[in-house]
Design a protein around this motif. Structure first.
Motif, PDB file in Angstrom:
ATOM      1  N   ASN A  78     -13.953  11.601   2.351  1.00 46.99           N
ATOM      2  CA  ASN A  78     -14.038  13.089   2.206  1.00 46.99           C
ATOM      3  C   ASN A  78     -14.115  13.364   1.203  1.00 46.99           C
ATOM      4  OD1 ASN A  78     -14.291  12.429   5.355  1.00 46.99           O
ATOM      5  ND2 ASN A  78     -12.689  12.116   4.941  1.00 46.99           N
ATOM      6  N   ASN A  79     -14.407  12.949   0.390  1.00 47.62           N
ATOM      7  CA  ASN A  79     -14.599  14.158  -1.350  1.00 47.62           C
ATOM      8  C   ASN A  79     -13.483  14.780  -1.464  1.00 47.62           C
ATOM      9  OD1 ASN A  79     -17.227  11.848  -1.969  1.00 47.62           O
ATOM     10  ND2 ASN A  79     -18.056  12.875  -1.269  1.00 47.62           N
ATOM     11  N   LYS A  80     -12.188  14.285  -0.736  1.00 50.96           N
ATOM     12  CA  LYS A  80     -10.539  15.094  -1.069  1.00 50.96           C
ATOM     13  C   LYS A  80     -10.215  14.751  -2.305  1.00 50.96           C
ATOM     14  CE  LYS A  80     -12.348  16.773   2.708  1.00 50.96           C
ATOM     15  NZ  LYS A  80     -13.261  18.736   3.324  1.00 50.96           N
ATOM     16  N   LYS A  81      -9.452  15.371  -2.907  1.00 51.81           N
ATOM     17  CA  LYS A  81      -8.197  15.698  -3.670  1.00 51.81           C
ATOM     18  C   LYS A  81      -7.180  15.818  -2.809  1.00 51.81           C
ATOM     19  CE  LYS A  81     -10.398  17.080  -8.251  1.00 51.81           C
ATOM     20  NZ  LYS A  81     -10.615  18.188  -8.832  1.00 51.81           N
ATOM     21  N   PHE A  82      -5.819  15.012  -3.536  1.00 49.37           N
ATOM     22  CA  PHE A  82      -4.950  14.583  -2.805  1.00 49.37           C
ATOM     23  C   PHE A  82      -3.264  15.024  -3.254  1.00 49.37           C
ATOM     24  CE2 PHE A  82      -5.867  11.010  -3.785  1.00 49.37           C
ATOM     25  CZ  PHE A  82      -4.580  10.124  -3.738  1.00 49.37           C
ATOM     26  N   GLN A 106       1.267  -5.351   4.555  1.00 51.25           N
ATOM     27  CA  GLN A 106       0.925  -4.317   5.666  1.00 51.25           C
ATOM     28  C   GLN A 106       1.134  -3.220   5.315  1.00 51.25           C
ATOM     29  OE1 GLN A 106       1.446  -5.197   9.653  1.00 51.25           O
ATOM     30  NE2 GLN A 106       2.577  -6.501   9.404  1.00 51.25           N
ATOM     31  N   THR A 107       2.406  -2.591   4.261  1.00 51.74           N
ATOM     32  CA  THR A 107       2.863  -1.217   3.878  1.00 51.74           C
ATOM     33  C   THR A 107       1.107  -0.686   3.195  1.00 51.74           C
ATOM     34  OG1 THR A 107       3.846  -0.785   4.838  1.00 51.74           O
ATOM     35  CG2 THR A 107       3.693   0.636   3.194  1.00 51.74           C
ATOM     36  N   TYR A 108       1.294  -1.553   2.487  1.00 50.66           N
ATOM     37  CA  TYR A 108       0.088  -1.493   1.525  1.00 50.66           C
ATOM     38  C   TYR A 108      -1.516  -1.565   1.809  1.00 50.66           C
ATOM     39  CZ  TYR A 108       2.773  -2.211  -2.808  1.00 50.66           C
ATOM     40  OH  TYR A 108       3.906  -2.243  -4.208  1.00 50.66           O
ATOM     41  N   GLU A 109      -1.485  -2.392   2.539  1.00 56.25           N
ATOM     42  CA  GLU A 109      -2.863  -1.817   3.431  1.00 56.25           C
ATOM     43  C   GLU A 109      -3.148  -0.778   3.681  1.00 56.25           C
ATOM     44  OE1 GLU A 109      -3.380  -5.669   5.960  1.00 56.25           O
ATOM     45  OE2 GLU A 109      -3.054  -7.019   3.952  1.00 56.25           O
ATOM     46  N   ARG A 110      -2.090   0.019   4.592  1.00 54.98           N
ATOM     47  CA  ARG A 110      -2.525   1.110   5.767  1.00 54.98           C
ATOM     48  C   ARG A 110      -2.154   1.873   4.210  1.00 54.98           C
ATOM     49  NH1 ARG A 110       0.552   0.598  11.519  1.00 54.98           N
ATOM     50  NH2 ARG A 110       0.308  -1.461  11.504  1.00 54.98           N
ATOM     51  N   ILE A 111      -1.703   1.740   3.235  1.00 55.02           N
ATOM     52  CA  ILE A 111      -1.641   3.416   2.578  1.00 55.02           C
ATOM     53  C   ILE A 111      -2.859   3.007   1.589  1.00 55.02           C
ATOM     54  CG2 ILE A 111      -0.630   4.069  -0.080  1.00 55.02           C
ATOM     55  CD1 ILE A 111       2.386   2.715   0.894  1.00 55.02           C
ATOM     56  N   GLY A 159      -8.314   5.566   1.238  1.00 49.03           N
ATOM     57  CA  GLY A 159      -9.767   5.612   0.963  1.00 49.03           C
ATOM     58  C   GLY A 159     -10.630   7.080   2.341  1.00 49.03           C
ATOM     59  N   GLU A 160      -9.965   6.814   2.729  1.00 46.47           N
ATOM     60  CA  GLU A 160     -10.236   7.652   4.474  1.00 46.47           C
ATOM     61  C   GLU A 160     -10.379   9.183   2.968  1.00 46.47           C
ATOM     62  OE1 GLU A 160     -11.634   7.673   7.148  1.00 46.47           O
ATOM     63  OE2 GLU A 160     -12.276   5.440   6.551  1.00 46.47           O
ATOM     64  N   LYS A 211     -12.805   4.290  -5.905  1.00 46.54           N
ATOM     65  CA  LYS A 211     -13.599   5.383  -5.604  1.00 46.54           C
ATOM     66  C   LYS A 211     -14.355   5.977  -7.011  1.00 46.54           C
ATOM     67  CE  LYS A 211     -14.649   9.624  -4.241  1.00 46.54           C
ATOM     68  NZ  LYS A 211     -15.897  10.198  -3.313  1.00 46.54           N
ATOM     69  N   TYR A 212     -13.386   5.783  -7.898  1.00 46.72           N
ATOM     70  CA  TYR A 212     -14.149   6.239  -9.225  1.00 46.72           C
ATOM     71  C   TYR A 212     -14.776   5.470  -9.729  1.00 46.72           C
ATOM     72  CZ  TYR A 212     -12.528  10.484  -7.243  1.00 46.72           C
ATOM     73  OH  TYR A 212     -12.132  11.476  -7.257  1.00 46.72           O
TER      74      TYR A 212
END
Length: 310
Positions: A112-116, A97-102, A107-108, A136-137
């Motif tokens: 929004n085309n952000k870096k992090f 579940q943790t992997y799914e949430r990460i 992904g969110e 994404k890529y």
């Protein structure tokens, strides 16, 4: 919104609500360019726990952070819109579940085309982050991996997914390109010589501490690989540092790098397209005088100066 930190000359650095670098805390879809978030999870560790507490501790210690880089002569507060975007949801008793949430959370951010930059958490959390980046890529990433350990090890106790296996899975799943991958700070001991088979078979460049120390630091820096426009990710395990510099970690290994050597390596990297990074394996319960958290904050500072302006 103005993405500037709370002034340490107006509000003492030990005061105020703690955010990364005293920056604004904003929604995931706000107009920042680089978001910093926590991943409070340590269910993939094999020895000492405690990395679930790192995001809150690094937020606290990053009150000491400043933006101006004396070597680069630039200020990331001026160069980029950087914000604290909170913590990724996790389930402390369930890795799946943790992997799914990460993966969903990252992904969110990417939608929004952000870096992090993320602050873990144990190193197993990097795998779902890389899965979201591949979505994404659409192609494998170039990958820079600071660590004492190869993290390409086999299953343990019958469990495939743990903090010592994430890099193997990242290669096997096609999330990273092993020909554009470098591991920095690696050292022994190993369980056996067969632990080297995976990196040899896949052509991964492994830079040991011996390789760094057997020449001058300046000469070593000239040997670092160059990176092209491929989306690139940095994963920074704090145990690449010697335990004298970073005692607060899950699996410390003597004979590591110093914080200064790591600073110099960061400053020598040329990365045209850095899309994300993480700092993992800080375990505050085993830290002394917060020096491990300080080292993690410094790695974040160096990485923030590697992002190119949009």
């Amino acid at each position: 919104m103005e993405y500037k930190p709370l002034s340490g000359r107006e509000f003492p650095r030990f005061s105020a609500i703690k955010t990364f670098f005293r920056l604004p805390y904003v929604a995931i879809d706000a107009d920042y360019e680089v978001g910093i978030f926590g991943i409070p999870y340590d269910g993939g560790v094999s020895y000492r726990p405690g990395a679930r507490f790192a995001p809150s501790k690094v937020r606290e210690i990053s009150s000491l952070g400043r933006g101006f880089h004396m070597t680069r002569m630039e200020n990331f507060f001026e160069k980029l819109k950087v914000a604290d975007i909170g913590d990724c949801p996790t389930v402390p008793i369930d890795q799946n579940q943790t992997y799914e949430r990460i993966e969903k959370f990252v992904g969110e951010v990417l939608k929004n085309n952000k870096k992090f930059l993320s602050v873990g958490g144990d190193h197993s959390t990097t795998l779902p982050v890389l899965r979201a980046l591949k979505q994404k890529y659409g192609k494998p990433l170039a990958f820079i991996h600071f660590d004492a350990h190869l993290d390409t090890y086999p299953a343990a106790w019958g469990c495939e997914y743990h903090h010592g296996a994430f890099a193997r899975h990242a290669v096997e799943e096609g999330l990273v390109d092993p020909q554009k991958m470098v591991q920095i700070g690696i050292r022994g001991p190993l369980a056996g010589g067969e632990d080297l088979d995976f990196v040899k078979r896949n052509g991964i460049r492994v830079i040991t501490v011996d390789e760094i120390r057997n020449q001058s630091l300046s000469e070593f820096l000239k040997t670092l690989p160059t990176f092209d426009e491929t989306p690139t990710y940095i994963s920074y395990d704090i145990d690449n540092l010697d335990p004298s510099c970073a005692p607060g970690t899950g699996t410390p290994v003597p004979g590591g790098l110093t914080t200064y050597e790591v600073q110099r390596i960061f400053r020598a990297l040329k990365i045209p397209n850095l899309v994300g990074g993480d700092v993992v394996e800080i375990s505050p319960p085993f830290d002394h005088a917060d020096i491990t958290a300080l080292a993690g904050m410094d790695a974040l500072f160096e990485m923030l100066h590697l992002f190119s302006k949009k």
